[in-house]
Write a protein that holds these residues in place. Sequence first.
Motif, mmCIF file in Angstrom:
data_model
loop_
_atom_site.group_PDB
_atom_site.id
_atom_site.type_symbol
_atom_site.label_atom_id
_atom_site.label_comp_id
_atom_site.label_asym_id
_atom_site.label_seq_id
_atom_site.Cartn_x
_atom_site.Cartn_y
_atom_site.Cartn_z
ATOM 1 N N VAL A 11 47.218 16.439 34.534
ATOM 2 C CA VAL A 11 45.828 15.985 34.483
ATOM 3 C C VAL A 11 45.396 15.454 35.848
ATOM 4 C CG1 VAL A 11 44.260 14.299 33.490
ATOM 5 C CG2 VAL A 11 45.867 15.513 32.011
ATOM 6 N N ARG A 12 46.254 14.693 36.498
ATOM 7 C CA ARG A 12 45.930 14.161 37.826
ATOM 8 C C ARG A 12 45.641 15.287 38.810
ATOM 9 N NH1 ARG A 12 49.991 10.935 40.643
ATOM 10 N NH2 ARG A 12 48.244 10.279 41.955
ATOM 11 N N GLN A 13 46.449 16.340 38.763
ATOM 12 C CA GLN A 13 46.233 17.481 39.645
ATOM 13 C C GLN A 13 44.889 18.153 39.348
ATOM 14 O OE1 GLN A 13 49.893 19.843 39.059
ATOM 15 N NE2 GLN A 13 50.338 19.447 41.218
ATOM 16 N N ALA A 14 44.585 18.302 38.077
ATOM 17 C CA ALA A 14 43.350 18.978 37.686
ATOM 18 C C ALA A 14 42.111 18.195 38.118
ATOM 19 C CB ALA A 14 43.329 19.195 36.179
ATOM 20 N N VAL A 15 42.108 16.896 37.892
ATOM 21 C CA VAL A 15 40.922 16.112 38.261
ATOM 22 C C VAL A 15 40.844 15.899 39.765
ATOM 23 C CG1 VAL A 15 40.806 14.992 36.006
ATOM 24 C CG2 VAL A 15 42.064 13.882 37.865
ATOM 25 N N SER A 16 41.996 15.912 40.436
ATOM 26 C CA SER A 16 42.000 15.797 41.891
ATOM 27 C C SER A 16 41.278 16.970 42.525
ATOM 28 C CB SER A 16 43.433 15.712 42.417
ATOM 29 O OG SER A 16 43.459 15.663 43.832
ATOM 30 N N ALA A 17 41.432 18.167 41.924
ATOM 31 C CA ALA A 17 40.749 19.358 42.420
ATOM 32 C C ALA A 17 39.239 19.246 42.265
ATOM 33 C CB ALA A 17 41.262 20.599 41.687
ATOM 34 N N GLY A 19 37.772 16.383 42.871
ATOM 35 C CA GLY A 19 37.402 15.266 43.731
ATOM 36 C C GLY A 19 37.505 13.919 43.058
ATOM 37 N N ILE A 20 38.252 13.849 41.943
ATOM 38 C CA ILE A 20 38.405 12.598 41.199
ATOM 39 C C ILE A 20 39.781 12.012 41.473
ATOM 40 C CG2 ILE A 20 38.455 11.525 38.913
ATOM 41 C CD1 ILE A 20 36.662 13.800 37.936
ATOM 42 N N SER A 21 39.812 10.786 41.947
ATOM 43 C CA SER A 21 41.075 10.117 42.237
ATOM 44 C C SER A 21 41.545 9.339 41.010
ATOM 45 C CB SER A 21 40.899 9.160 43.423
ATOM 46 O OG SER A 21 42.097 8.460 43.688
ATOM 47 N N LEU A 22 42.798 9.564 40.621
ATOM 48 C CA LEU A 22 43.336 8.928 39.429
ATOM 49 C C LEU A 22 44.792 8.575 39.684
ATOM 50 C CD1 LEU A 22 42.703 8.273 36.397
ATOM 51 C CD2 LEU A 22 43.592 10.539 35.854
ATOM 52 N N SER A 23 45.133 7.306 39.536
ATOM 53 C CA SER A 23 46.513 6.879 39.775
ATOM 54 C C SER A 23 47.416 7.335 38.638
ATOM 55 C CB SER A 23 46.582 5.357 39.910
ATOM 56 O OG SER A 23 46.352 4.733 38.656
ATOM 57 N N ALA A 78 35.528 13.978 31.882
ATOM 58 C CA ALA A 78 36.274 14.831 32.801
ATOM 59 C C ALA A 78 37.764 14.787 32.486
ATOM 60 C CB ALA A 78 36.027 14.384 34.244
ATOM 61 N N PHE A 79 38.260 13.612 32.147
ATOM 62 C CA PHE A 79 39.678 13.476 31.808
ATOM 63 C C PHE A 79 40.008 14.251 30.544
ATOM 64 C CE2 PHE A 79 43.334 11.558 29.808
ATOM 65 C CZ PHE A 79 44.201 11.360 30.866
ATOM 66 N N ALA A 80 39.126 14.191 29.534
ATOM 67 C CA ALA A 80 39.383 14.860 28.259
ATOM 68 C C ALA A 80 39.523 16.363 28.449
ATOM 69 C CB ALA A 80 38.264 14.550 27.268
ATOM 70 N N GLN A 81 38.685 16.952 29.282
ATOM 71 C CA GLN A 81 38.764 18.396 29.520
ATOM 72 C C GLN A 81 40.094 18.764 30.165
ATOM 73 O OE1 GLN A 81 35.317 19.500 31.810
ATOM 74 N NE2 GLN A 81 33.887 19.045 30.152
#
Length: 215
Positions: A11-17, A19-23, A78-81
């Motif tokens: 999920v982190r990789q997907a949202v990073s693409a 432009g969303i930063s997630l620890s 965005a996270f849910a998707q």
Amino acid sequence: MAHLSAIAFAVRQAVSAQGISLSTGHAQQLVAAALGHNNLASYQASGDDAGLPKAADIVLDPERLRARASELGHDGGAFAQALTTALQARFPDAELYDDHEAWLMDVQDHFERVIVDEDLVNSQVAMTNGTFPRTDVELPWWDALDEYDGDDLSLDFEGLVTVDQDEDRVYWGHEIEVRATLTVERFGRRLFSCRRVDVEHAKLRWLGKPNESLD
């Protein structure tokens, strides 16, 4: 916690693409919330991680996810998707449900079809001279799905299977009294598998008259 960690990483990789930063910590907290837990500690204390690969049905908790995302300052949508995509990739054989209502409707429909197809019920239907057998099942789990005690979901069903009477044939009855146990195998708070119907008794109401008992 290998499965949750792998899902959170994807999920982190997907949202990073996007432009969303997630620890890592926040991603794990949000996955735990989506699977029905108030926090990561609750997930870690449960057996859900071991249950994930066994689950035929994974039922998400969108409300808990949105609330947790808001607390952590993230966009729950965005996270849910991204989570849905990650779960489908890791568990391709599992059915993923957006919320518990969609899952319960599916389970209810399943039980209503299977009860009618059970051998004991079928043999009684065959004596009716009727067609289109059907039944109604009311599941009690709409408001209590998250009251997880580690046990399978189970319901003692007592109801009627009814048929449409053919006016050109002799009337013997149109209702079958049925007693059965309905069970859904459970591997976690929102992780489910086998659905079973065990019919204990099925008896035609001859000429429409109720039987004295189901014994």
